[in-house]
Every structure is written in structure tokens, then in C-alpha cells.
Design an enzyme around this catalytic site. Structure first.
Site, PDB file in Angstrom:
ATOM      1  N   ARG A  37       0.832  -1.200   0.000  1.00  0.00           N
ATOM      2  CA  ARG A  37       0.000   0.000   0.000  1.00  0.00           C
ATOM      3  C   ARG A  37       0.866   1.249   0.000  1.00  0.00           C
ATOM      4  NH1 ARG A  37      -3.834  -1.191   4.990  1.00  0.00           N
ATOM      5  NH2 ARG A  37      -1.895  -2.106   5.679  1.00  0.00           N
ATOM      6  N   ASP A  63      -3.530  -2.675  -2.647  1.00  0.00           N
ATOM      7  CA  ASP A  63      -4.200  -3.091  -1.420  1.00  0.00           C
ATOM      8  C   ASP A  63      -4.865  -4.418  -1.760  1.00  0.00           C
ATOM      9  OD1 ASP A  63      -5.824  -3.541   0.740  1.00  0.00           O
ATOM     10  OD2 ASP A  63      -6.481  -1.460   0.933  1.00  0.00           O
ATOM     11  N   VAL A  64      -4.328  -5.506  -1.219  1.00  0.00           N
ATOM     12  CA  VAL A  64      -4.807  -6.841  -1.617  1.00  0.00           C
ATOM     13  C   VAL A  64      -6.264  -7.070  -1.221  1.00  0.00           C
ATOM     14  CG1 VAL A  64      -2.487  -7.860  -1.556  1.00  0.00           C
ATOM     15  CG2 VAL A  64      -3.955  -8.010   0.482  1.00  0.00           C
ATOM     16  N   TYR A 156      -7.163 -13.787  14.624  1.00  0.00           N
ATOM     17  CA  TYR A 156      -5.882 -13.883  13.909  1.00  0.00           C
ATOM     18  C   TYR A 156      -5.542 -15.348  13.649  1.00  0.00           C
ATOM     19  CZ  TYR A 156      -0.946 -13.758  12.784  1.00  0.00           C
ATOM     20  OH  TYR A 156       0.244 -13.946  12.143  1.00  0.00           O
ATOM     21  N   VAL A 189       8.522 -13.516  15.433  1.00  0.00           N
ATOM     22  CA  VAL A 189       9.458 -12.805  14.551  1.00  0.00           C
ATOM     23  C   VAL A 189       9.449 -11.346  14.966  1.00  0.00           C
ATOM     24  CG1 VAL A 189      10.100 -12.296  12.166  1.00  0.00           C
ATOM     25  CG2 VAL A 189       8.695 -14.313  12.661  1.00  0.00           C
ATOM     26  N   THR A 191       9.414  -7.946  14.097  1.00  0.00           N
ATOM     27  CA  THR A 191       9.145  -6.984  13.014  1.00  0.00           C
ATOM     28  C   THR A 191       8.166  -5.970  13.599  1.00  0.00           C
ATOM     29  OG1 THR A 191       7.245  -8.256  12.261  1.00  0.00           O
ATOM     30  CG2 THR A 191       9.348  -8.767  11.208  1.00  0.00           C
TER      31      THR A 191
END
Ligand code: 8X3
Length: 255
Positions: A37, A63-64, A156, A189, A191
Site C-alpha cells: 500500500r 491493497d490486496v 488472527y 518474529v 518486526t
């Protein structure tokens, strides 16, 4: 599989695992199709990927969650950029950590629309070309959250369980073609994952990684590249990886 000059399409390429994946494939001399995006961030990633050795780079805003935009972007790929060899379905996020009966509907929509529907839209737009050309590899970003559900993370986890089902189903659906389908399923992870999950709350996000040598985006990119570079007859179905200090979503040992 050699990736020199092959077209590798990474979604969510502006940061984190997506950006690290761009660098990993750049190092193999691939041609990178990078979408996200945030186009300004993407331009920075593209500059860096050039230094890593990418043969060529084409970036575009995407934007998927918007299927019309996905279909249009794939249809509008310039000459020389249409034969996608590797699709890395990386765009995804987590929003909120709350009980189902207290969760925010807008958080759910964002996760489901990106992690499930967005992944499907991009797959639906790209895989027909792979089937036609009899060549390609789809690499989906899953999670240990798709294997074991944890408290306050139901939605999620549900999106990542869906990713696992789509990954397995797609692999069945392309059986009889040379197309490969892989899921890479990380645990913790480090990030912007937690910062995004907690809507920018830096203290809360920082606490997630306290006392743990978490996986890095580069660790994940390494596995993605490894899966993509196996011989053409080898399909890596699923790779689950965690930091040594994490056994599963429930079991984590901090220093
Ligand atoms: C990221 C791993 O366990 O924080 O998908 O959900 S977890």
C-alpha cells in the site's frame, strides 16, 4: 531451481518479512515485482534491492483487500513482467489481542480481508498464468497461530488456520501440474507485527520480545528462498519455525 532473471512477486513488500524476502531474491538476481500500500516505502526497498543484485524491479501500489485493484494490477503488468515464477503471498497483519466477545469488528475485518480474502484474490489472479505456462511456485505466509489457537487471538489464529487450509487445498488443486505450493509458518518474529497488532503502542509491542532472541525477518526470508530453490520436483509443503526459546504459542522461555 535457479532464480536468475525469474519474476518473483512479493506482496506486502514495504517492510518486515516482505522487504527481507525482496532482498533475498534480489541476491539471486531475480526480477522483482514488489507491491504494497505504501509506495514511498516500496521505493526505498526497491533502491536497496537493486544494491543486493536484483536484475530488474517493478513496484506498484496494491491493497490486496480490493479484488478489482488486484485483477487490474495483474492485467496491467507491463510487457516482460507477466510471467510470474514465484508468488510470495506475504501481505498480512494482526490487529488486537482480545477475547472474541470483546474484539473490535474493524480489527477482524482488516485481518480477514487481508490475510484470507487478500491472499485468495492475489492467488486467483496469478495462478491461472502459472497453470497456463506450466511453471510457478506459490509461497504463502502462515504462522504457528494457524496450528495452535491461543487465548485472545482467535480471529488472527483463524485467518492463519484458513491460510493453512488454502495452502493445502491449492496444492491439491494444482496436482498434475508442475506448480509448487508452500507455507512458511513462523513463531515469534521481531518486526512491526506487534506494533501493528497493538495499534502503535510501542511499550506493549516491545514487551512481546523482551528477553527472547526472536526470529528475524531475514530468518524467514531465508526459508522462503530455500523452499523456492529446491529442485523442481521437490515441493516443500510446510515449514514451521520458532526461536529456540519458543516451543509453541503457549511455551516461551525468557532470559
Ligand atoms: C506470528 C506468531 O504466535 O505471535 O504469526 O501469532 S504469533
Amino acid at each position: 531451481m535457479k532464480l536468475q532473471g525469474k519474476i518473483v512477486f512479493v506482496t506486502g513488500a514495504s517492510a518486515g518479512i516482505g522487504a527481507a524476502t525482496a532482498m533475498a531474491f534480489a541476491g539471486e538476481g531475480a526480477k522483482l515485482l514488489l507491491a504494497a500500500r505504501r509506495v514511498e516505502k516500496l521505493a526505498e526497498i526497491a533502491d536497496e534491492a537493486r544494491k543486493y543484485g536484483a536484475q530488474d524491479i517493478h513496484t506498484f501500489a496494491l491493497d490486496v483487500r480490493d479484488n478489482d485493484a488486484v485483477v487490474a494490477a495483474i492485467a496491467a503488468l507491463p510487457e516482460g513482467w507477466r510471467e510470474i515464477e514465484v508468488l510470495v503471498n506475504n501481505a498480512g497483519l494482526s490487529r488486537g489481542l482480545e477475547k472474541v466477545y470483546e474484539g473490535k469488528i474493524s480489527d477482524w475485518d482488516e485481518m480477514i480481508d487481508t490475510n484470507v480474502k487478500g491472499l485468495l484474490y492475489v492467488t486467483r489472479a496469478v495462478v491461472p498464468g502459472m497453470v497456463e505456462r506450466k511453471s510457478g511456485h506459490v509461497i504463502n505466509l502462515g504462522s504457528i497461530a494457524g496450528h495452535i489457537t491461543y487465548p485472545n487471538g482467535a480471529v488472527y489464529c483463524a485467518t492463519k488456520a484458513a491460510e493453512k487450509a488454502i495452502n493445502d487445498g491449492l496444492r491439491q488443486d494444482v496436482l498434475g501440474t508442475p506448480i509448487r505450493v508452500t507455507s512458511v509458518d513462523p513463531g515469534m518474529v521481531q518486526t512491526d507485527f506487534s506494533l501493528v497488532r497493538f495499534h502503535g503502542d510501542e511499550d506493549r509491542a516491545g514487551n512481546v520480545y523482551k528477553g527472547v532472541k526472536a526470529l528475524t525477518a531475514e530468518d524467514i526470508a531465508d526459508v522462503i528462498l530455500w523452499a523456492a530453490t529446491r529442485p523442481a520436483h521437490v515441493n516443500i509443503a510446510d515449514v514451521v519455525l520458532t526461536p529456540v526459546q519458543q516451543a509453541n504459542p503457549y511455551m516461551l522461555v525468557r532470559d
